[in-house]
Design an enzyme around this catalytic site. Structure first.
Site, PDB file in Angstrom:
ATOM      1  N   ARG A 294       0.986  -1.153  -0.101  1.00 49.62           N
ATOM      2  CA  ARG A 294       0.080  -0.095   0.225  1.00 49.62           C
ATOM      3  C   ARG A 294       0.753   1.341  -0.165  1.00 49.62           C
ATOM      4  O   ARG A 294       0.550   2.318  -0.675  1.00 49.62           O
ATOM      5  CB  ARG A 294      -0.824  -0.065   1.073  1.00 49.62           C
ATOM      6  CG  ARG A 294      -2.075  -0.971   1.029  1.00 49.62           C
ATOM      7  CD  ARG A 294      -3.012  -1.361   2.026  1.00 49.62           C
ATOM      8  NE  ARG A 294      -4.086  -2.171   1.888  1.00 49.62           N
ATOM      9  CZ  ARG A 294      -4.841  -2.812   2.712  1.00 49.62           C
ATOM     10  NH1 ARG A 294      -4.901  -2.624   4.039  1.00 49.62           N
ATOM     11  NH2 ARG A 294      -5.904  -3.301   2.418  1.00 49.62           N
ATOM     12  N   TYR A 425      -6.211  -1.431  -6.887  1.00 42.89           N
ATOM     13  CA  TYR A 425      -5.531  -2.676  -6.166  1.00 42.89           C
ATOM     14  C   TYR A 425      -4.905  -2.081  -5.126  1.00 42.89           C
ATOM     15  O   TYR A 425      -4.636  -1.079  -4.475  1.00 42.89           O
ATOM     16  CB  TYR A 425      -4.521  -3.412  -7.242  1.00 42.89           C
ATOM     17  CG  TYR A 425      -3.488  -2.623  -7.557  1.00 42.89           C
ATOM     18  CD1 TYR A 425      -2.562  -1.398  -7.136  1.00 42.89           C
ATOM     19  CD2 TYR A 425      -2.918  -3.158  -8.729  1.00 42.89           C
ATOM     20  CE1 TYR A 425      -1.406  -0.882  -7.673  1.00 42.89           C
ATOM     21  CE2 TYR A 425      -1.636  -2.278  -9.584  1.00 42.89           C
ATOM     22  CZ  TYR A 425      -0.866  -1.246  -9.000  1.00 42.89           C
ATOM     23  OH  TYR A 425      -0.060  -0.861  -9.461  1.00 42.89           O
ATOM     24  N   GLU A 426      -4.556  -3.274  -4.014  1.00 42.48           N
ATOM     25  CA  GLU A 426      -4.003  -3.433  -3.003  1.00 42.48           C
ATOM     26  C   GLU A 426      -4.963  -2.634  -1.840  1.00 42.48           C
ATOM     27  O   GLU A 426      -4.645  -1.942  -0.966  1.00 42.48           O
ATOM     28  CB  GLU A 426      -2.683  -2.585  -2.682  1.00 42.48           C
ATOM     29  CG  GLU A 426      -1.610  -2.969  -3.603  1.00 42.48           C
ATOM     30  CD  GLU A 426      -1.593  -4.719  -3.618  1.00 42.48           C
ATOM     31  OE1 GLU A 426      -1.815  -5.229  -2.701  1.00 42.48           O
ATOM     32  OE2 GLU A 426      -0.962  -5.195  -4.745  1.00 42.48           O
ATOM     33  N   GLY A 427      -6.348  -2.717  -2.131  1.00 44.09           N
ATOM     34  CA  GLY A 427      -7.305  -2.381  -1.330  1.00 44.09           C
ATOM     35  C   GLY A 427      -7.982  -0.950  -2.125  1.00 44.09           C
ATOM     36  O   GLY A 427      -7.010  -0.023  -1.924  1.00 44.09           O
TER      37      GLY A 427
END
Length: 568
Positions: A294, A425-427
């Site tokens: 993140r 992506y990545e949350g």
């Protein structure tokens, strides 16, 4: 005008804004002297300019492809990976015990951002390995560490993370991949994973997949998820790639951007894997990698924003149109406004990114819970504001180009196409915001208020030299404090979540004002003071509207029924 890594910008930020000296003063990072930092940033900048940036356009025009089950990377990417590996850039912050440099994450963040601006598609490969390295360092057995970490750190092998399945995206607890225990202590992994960045390549000797799967009779939801290390080739007795594992790339996704980075659909058919961490502890172990990613993804957004700004400025300096002092569009008021907004947001996003990295380093060096809480709070802000700065600046860059920005040959559109996925992506950024107002504010808003106190303390000090800017930042803090108190008073999480995104954006805006004010104090009468005045006078006021939105509650967001939403 070709890409130039922003080395001087990072040197200023480290020295005057985030206080890198505090990191270097710790025993853990005592070797990160001014000379070492300057040498690393200079060498990284040269590497980005000369090796990575020339690969960016080719990766977009000649994407990675799958030929008879074999992954073929874009031209020059194999050589680029080799250069990244030989330069030691993958293991900058990795443990020295396994061949890493043991340097602060703050430096790794700066280098990763510059690499992202040079060639995001290729930079995504070492970023995945870095995340896997950190996860293994924290959770793997000594046996797995000794075999895999040296090879991942050196770039001899590469790493991925496998979370998403067709029916399980952000809801990771819905995944169905299975892990059957075998007699020798290994596991047979079966299932399909999608959206796997760099799930295969033709330049690393082995690809090491971290895969989330369920043991037989595991609890439902996230508590029943375990983590497994599943290599493409099973290591032999000497630790070299041996027999092929029973996994394969089914297909590559056809994407809006990031064409040089293969996004794979992976199939596991009883593939041999080793558990990382404890049974049922997979999500906790994977989140080590996710949090690393993140921060890295926030840097990707900032990096692309920097490249897009450079390209837009170069075009504006050359494009002749209309009547202006220079004869080019750079002297038109609206074009100048766009360029100033791009540059001002870039500085704010970089500062937030480094402040988060600094907190991580101080946590690592001291073990203090205060730094851990600070890093946790800043991570969703750094990820979200960094990626949205990337999208906003890249989109504005297309606008600066005018009609030519819509023409692919200019390359302006590639930045927007490439960076758009970073908000997903990545949350997703919405999930980041919900995490901020939910889990990260379960302390009753304590960490939020500590940051607000720091911003106000600096504003008080700045009143002697910059009274108007200091007052604007101080007043914005008070508004932010009131909104924080309102949010933490809401026991119904839906009330918080409905305003989570505007609240995060408002917090980022105020942090940006804080760092710009610090820059003005360090550069009185200089260009940074001028840029700070632009940001604080013209962009910081956005916080008021954002906070009004944040405190409007959930009722308005749910005012229309589903039928009414569909009508018209």
């Amino acid at each position: 005008m070709t890409f130039r890594a922003p080395v001087p910008e990072y040197q200023f930020l480290l020295e005057h804004i985030i206080g890198f000296h505090e990191i270097a003063a710790t025993e853990r990072f005592g070797e990160a002297s001014d000379d070492v930092v300057a040498a690393i940033l200079t060498e990284a900048g040269k590497f980005c300019d000369e090796v990575m940036a020339p690969l960016n356009r080719g990766g977009d025009l000649q994407p990675a492809r799958l030929e008879n089950g074999v992954l073929r990377s874009s031209p020059g990417y194999a050589e680029g990976w080799q250069a990244i590996s030989e330069g030691g850039w993958i293991g900058m912050s990795a443990a020295e015990e396994f061949g890493g440099m043991g340097l602060p994450m703050t430096l790794t963040t700066a280098v990763n951002e510059m690499m992202s601006g040079a060639c995001l598609s290729l930079q995504l490969a070492p970023l995945m390995s870095q995340g896997q390295i950190e996860a293994l360092e924290h959770h793997a057995s000594d046996e797995l560490k000794s075999l895999y970490l040296p090879k991942l750190i050196s770039g001899e092998w590469s790493g991925t993370m496998n979370l998403t399945e067709p029916q399980a995206g952000s809801d990771v607890g819905a995944l169905s991949s299975k892990a059957e225990p075998l007699d020798d202590g290994t596991y047979a992994i079966s299932g399909q994973k999608i959206y796997i960045s760099w799930g295969d390549n033709d330049f690393a000797g082995n690809i090491c997949h971290l895969v989330l799967a369920r043991l037989p009779d595991a609890a439902p939801g996230t508590k029943g998820i375990s983590l497994f290390l599943v290599p493409k080739y099973l290591p032999d007795a000497e630790g070299n790639p041996g027999k092929a594992n029973t996994l394969k790339v089914v297909s590559l996704e056809h994407k809006m951007g990031l064409h040089g980075s293969p996004t794979c659909v992976m199939q596991y058919d009883g593939a041999i894997g080793w558990m990382v961490g404890k049974p049922g502890g997979g999500l906790a172990a994977m989140f080590t990698m996710m949090n690393n990613a993140r921060l890295g993804v926030g840097g990707q957004g900032v990096g692309v924003a920097g490249a897009a700004y450079q390209k837009a400025l170069a075009y504006a300096l050359e494009r002749k149109q209309g009547k202006s002092a220079s004869g080019t569009i750079v002297d038109h008021a609206d074009v100048r406004r766009m360029l100033m907004e791009m540059k001002a947001d870039l500085f704010a996003a970089r500062a937030i990114l480094l402040a988060c990295s600094q907190a991580i380093d101080m946590q690592t060096a001291t073990g203090a819970q205060e730094w851990a809480a600070r890093a946790a709070f800043l991570t969703p802000i750094a990820k979200t504001f960094g990626t949205e700065t990337g999208m906003r600046v890249s989109e504005t860059g297309v606008q600066v180009h005018g009609g030519m920005g819509f023409i692919e040959e200019t390359g302006a559109a590639q930045f927007y196409r490439d960076v758009r996925v970073t908000a997903i992506y990545e949350g997703t950024n919405g999930i980041q915001a919900m995490d901020l107002v939910g889990r990260k504010m379960m302390d009753g808003g304590d960490m939020a208020n500590r940051l607000i106190d720091e911003i106000e303390e600096q504003a008080e000090r700045a009143r002697t030299t910059h009274p108007n800017m200091a007052e604007a930042v101080w007043q914005a803090c008070e508004s932010l404090r009131e909104a924080t108190e309102w949010l933490t008073a809401q026991s119904d999480m839906d009330e918080r979540f409905a305003g989570a995104v505007p609240y995060l954006h408002a917090f980022a805006r105020v942090l940006g004002g804080h760092y710009h004010l610090a820059a003005a104090m360090a550069d009185i009468g200089g260009p940074r003071e001028k840029l700070a005045r632009f940001y604080i006078n013209r962009m910081l006021p956005e916080h008021a509207a954002l906070l009004a939105h944040a405190q409007a509650g959930a009722d308005g967001a749910r005012a229309l029924t589903l039928d009414e939403l569909a009508d018209g």
